[in-house]
Design a protein around this motif. Structure first.
Motif, PDB file in Angstrom:
ATOM      1  N   ARG A  37      90.393   1.761  -5.740  1.00 15.71           N
ATOM      2  CA  ARG A  37      89.759   2.929  -5.120  1.00 15.71           C
ATOM      3  C   ARG A  37      88.573   2.472  -4.286  1.00 15.71           C
TER       4      ARG A  37
ATOM      5  N   GLY B 202      87.532  -4.078  -1.902  1.00 14.20           N
ATOM      6  CA  GLY B 202      88.767  -3.377  -2.279  1.00 14.20           C
ATOM      7  C   GLY B 202      89.990  -3.977  -1.602  1.00 14.20           C
TER       8      GLY B 202
ATOM      9  N   ALA C 170      76.571  -9.055  10.167  1.00 14.14           N
ATOM     10  CA  ALA C 170      77.365 -10.276  10.032  1.00 14.14           C
ATOM     11  C   ALA C 170      76.988 -10.824   8.667  1.00 14.14           C
ATOM     12  N   TYR C 171      77.983 -11.248   7.908  1.00 16.98           N
ATOM     13  CA  TYR C 171      77.718 -11.678   6.536  1.00 16.98           C
ATOM     14  C   TYR C 171      77.627 -13.191   6.433  1.00 16.98           C
TER      15      TYR C 171
ATOM     16  N   THR D  37      82.398   8.489  -7.372  1.00 19.72           N
ATOM     17  CA  THR D  37      83.399   8.809  -8.376  1.00 19.72           C
ATOM     18  C   THR D  37      83.057   8.206  -9.735  1.00 19.72           C
TER      19      THR D  37
ATOM     20  N   VAL E 255      68.693  -9.250  10.372  1.00 16.33           N
ATOM     21  CA  VAL E 255      68.536  -8.342   9.219  1.00 16.33           C
ATOM     22  C   VAL E 255      67.044  -8.287   8.921  1.00 16.33           C
TER      23      VAL E 255
ATOM     24  N   VAL F 101      84.157  -3.245  -9.562  1.00 12.98           N
ATOM     25  CA  VAL F 101      84.190  -4.493  -8.799  1.00 12.98           C
ATOM     26  C   VAL F 101      83.257  -4.354  -7.584  1.00 12.98           C
TER      27      VAL F 101
ATOM     28  N   ASP G  12      80.070  -3.925  -5.080  1.00  9.14           N
ATOM     29  CA  ASP G  12      78.844  -3.104  -5.111  1.00  9.14           C
ATOM     30  C   ASP G  12      78.958  -1.919  -6.061  1.00  9.14           C
TER      31      ASP G  12
ATOM     32  N   PRO H  21      69.593  -7.577   0.231  1.00  9.98           N
ATOM     33  CA  PRO H  21      70.277  -8.510   1.150  1.00  9.98           C
ATOM     34  C   PRO H  21      69.460  -9.744   1.521  1.00  9.98           C
TER      35      PRO H  21
ATOM     36  N   GLY I  21      71.466 -12.664   1.080  1.00 10.13           N
ATOM     37  CA  GLY I  21      72.804 -12.612   1.684  1.00 10.13           C
ATOM     38  C   GLY I  21      73.898 -12.885   0.668  1.00 10.13           C
ATOM     39  N   GLN I  22      73.827 -12.242  -0.498  1.00 11.16           N
ATOM     40  CA  GLN I  22      74.770 -12.594  -1.565  1.00 11.16           C
ATOM     41  C   GLN I  22      75.587 -11.425  -2.111  1.00 11.16           C
TER      42      GLN I  22
ATOM     43  N   LEU J  29      78.016  -9.401  -0.931  1.00 15.44           N
ATOM     44  CA  LEU J  29      79.466  -9.477  -0.739  1.00 15.44           C
ATOM     45  C   LEU J  29      80.036 -10.711  -1.435  1.00 15.44           C
ATOM     46  N   ASN J  30      79.269 -11.809  -1.404  1.00 15.96           N
ATOM     47  CA  ASN J  30      79.751 -13.017  -2.093  1.00 15.96           C
ATOM     48  C   ASN J  30      79.943 -12.758  -3.582  1.00 15.96           C
TER      49      ASN J  30
END
Ligand SMILES: Cc1cc2nc3c(=O)[nH]c(=O)nc-3n(C[C@H](O)[C@H](O)[C@H](O)COP(=O)(O)OP(=O)(O)OC[C@H]3O[C@@H](n4cnc5c(N)ncnc54)[C@H](O)[C@@H]3O)c2cc1C
Length: 368
Positions: A9, A15, A43-44, A142, A203, A264, A266, A273, A276-277, A279-280
């Motif tokens: 979801r 996801g 940009a990540y 949710t 950023v 899973v 965030d 940020p 910068g971690q 998303l990692n």
């Protein structure tokens, strides 16, 4: 109604990566979320572990060369001339410290991989599934439906992060630059879009009122404030995109799993940020959950509570450690009394002279 092994979801990067990882295990997956990816000025900074996962999913190598730029060096400035900390991939004996990746390009590459993946069904309503993997990100509205099963403790940092692309008058030479200017944190990540060798992803985290004031400025006035914050090290900086801003909350869920559900990315944890971690960490969750499911005993279903707790245990320590590092840095640089300022800047200079400590810090960032 068709029944699935897993409903994922939330179709953000986490996801989508999870759906691809689970389908590779032969599971029937429903992915709930919009099919169109938006453009994103972010940009990540992707770690080697994230890149390895995306490569396994056959996504990484489809990205255009100018959508991913290697970082070979990183310079971190404190708020006095003494506070400088430099990291180098060469000195740490690694190929690169990170790779800066275009957020929109990555989303589109994941969408293309999903379009070719038999076994993933895109849906826009909830479906019957043995496991619901919540990947709705920090909004995670949710999660309320899980009721008392989980609480997400958030703390509002009172800051907003402004992101944009800028073009510099000097080549970036693959150097990432960061300034801790109490209470601002400014980062320039070397990038090759829109101009090869001369672009940066910006950023800039600031107290909310100051961020709003900067967003209200015209481009020229914004560039003047940016020059005052970044100095001349990267050359003259010009805006090359719109500016977008995100409110900065940090926090985490008290429980990450239960019978038939798991959190899973965030949806489970949100970090500042500045390192910068975020998303990692989320992609490391994806790799850990897929590996846990792949290694399950033949009699265990994918929604089995004990199985999901193995994933939760595996991710608890690295996530906790990253939260401590980012929250600690934030607090350290928020404090403005002169003795603390001196201490933190001298501390940076000291760390800079202790190679094993620098190696440890680099490893933490590379292995999130
Ligand atoms: C300015 C900034 C810079 C950053 N830089 C970095 C960086 O350099 N490196 C790094 O690792 N991280 C970075 N991050 C963190 C990173 O953006 C997040 O950690 C990452 O986007 C989380 O991905 P996610 O898929 O878990 O959540 P999201 O990206 O929030 O995706 C969640 C998805 O779920 C959807 N959704 C929400 N609710 C529902 C619902 N009820 N039903 C269905 N779908 C739903 C949303 O529309 C969205 O598509 C940065 C963050 C910010 C704000």
């Amino acid at each position: 109604m068709q029944s699935f092994d897993v409903e994922v979801r939330g179709a953000g990067i986490v996801g989508k990566s999870l759906a691809l990882s689970l389908v590779a295990l032969g599971l029937d997956v429903a992915l709930r979320g919009a099919t169109t990816s938006r453009d994103d000025v972010r940009a990540y900074a992707m770690s080697p572990s994230s890149i390895e996962l995306l490569r396994r999913l056959k996504v990484w190598d489809t990205l255009a060369a100018d959508a991913k730029t290697a970082v070979h060096d990183m310079v971190v400035h404190g708020d006095t001339a003494a506070g400088v900390l430099a990291f180098s991939a060469w000195r740490q004996c690694v190929g690169e410290l990170a790779v800066i990746t275009d957020a929109g390009a990555l989303e589109r590459a994941l969408d293309a991989a999903l379009a070719g993946a038999a076994g993933v069904t895109r849906v826009d309503i909830d479906v019957e599934a043995s496991l619901v993997a919540h990947c709705e990100g920090r909004a995670a509205a949710t999660l309320a439906a899980l009721g008392a099963a989980t609480t997400f403790e958030r703390s509002d940092t009172g800051q907003r992060a402004i992101a944009a692309r800028v073009v510099a008058s000097l080549p970036h030479r693959h150097v990432a630059r960061q300034w801790f200017r109490s209470p601002d944190v400014l980062a320039l990540l070397p990038f090759d879009r829109p101009e090869r060798e001369r672009s940066y992803a910006l950023v800039w985290s600031l107290p909310r009122e100051r961020a709003d004031a900067l967003l209200a400025l015209d481009a020229e006035a914004f560039e003047r404030d940016l020059a005052a914050a970044a100095g001349s090290e990267a050359g003259e900086l010009s805006l090359a995109s719109e500016r977008a801003a995100w409110p900065l909350v940090v926090g985490g869920a008290a429980a990450w799993s239960g019978p038939g559900w798991v959190l899973v990315g965030d949806a489970a944890h949100v970090v500042h940020p500045l390192a910068g971690q975020g998303l990692n960490l989320g992609l490391a969750d994806v790799a850990a959950l897929a590996a846990t499911i792949a290694a399950r005993e033949p009699w265990r279903g994918v929604g089995d509570e004990r199985l999901l707790r193995r994933y939760e245990r595996q991710r608890a320590v690295p996530t906790w450690a990253m939260r401590q590092i980012t929250d600690g840095l934030l607090r350290l640089f928020e404090a403005s009394p002169a003795p603390i300022r001196e201490l933190r800047n001298n501390g940076m200079a000291l760390v800079d002279r202790v190679p094993p400590l620098k190696r440890w810090l680099t490893r933490r960032a590379l292995d999130s």
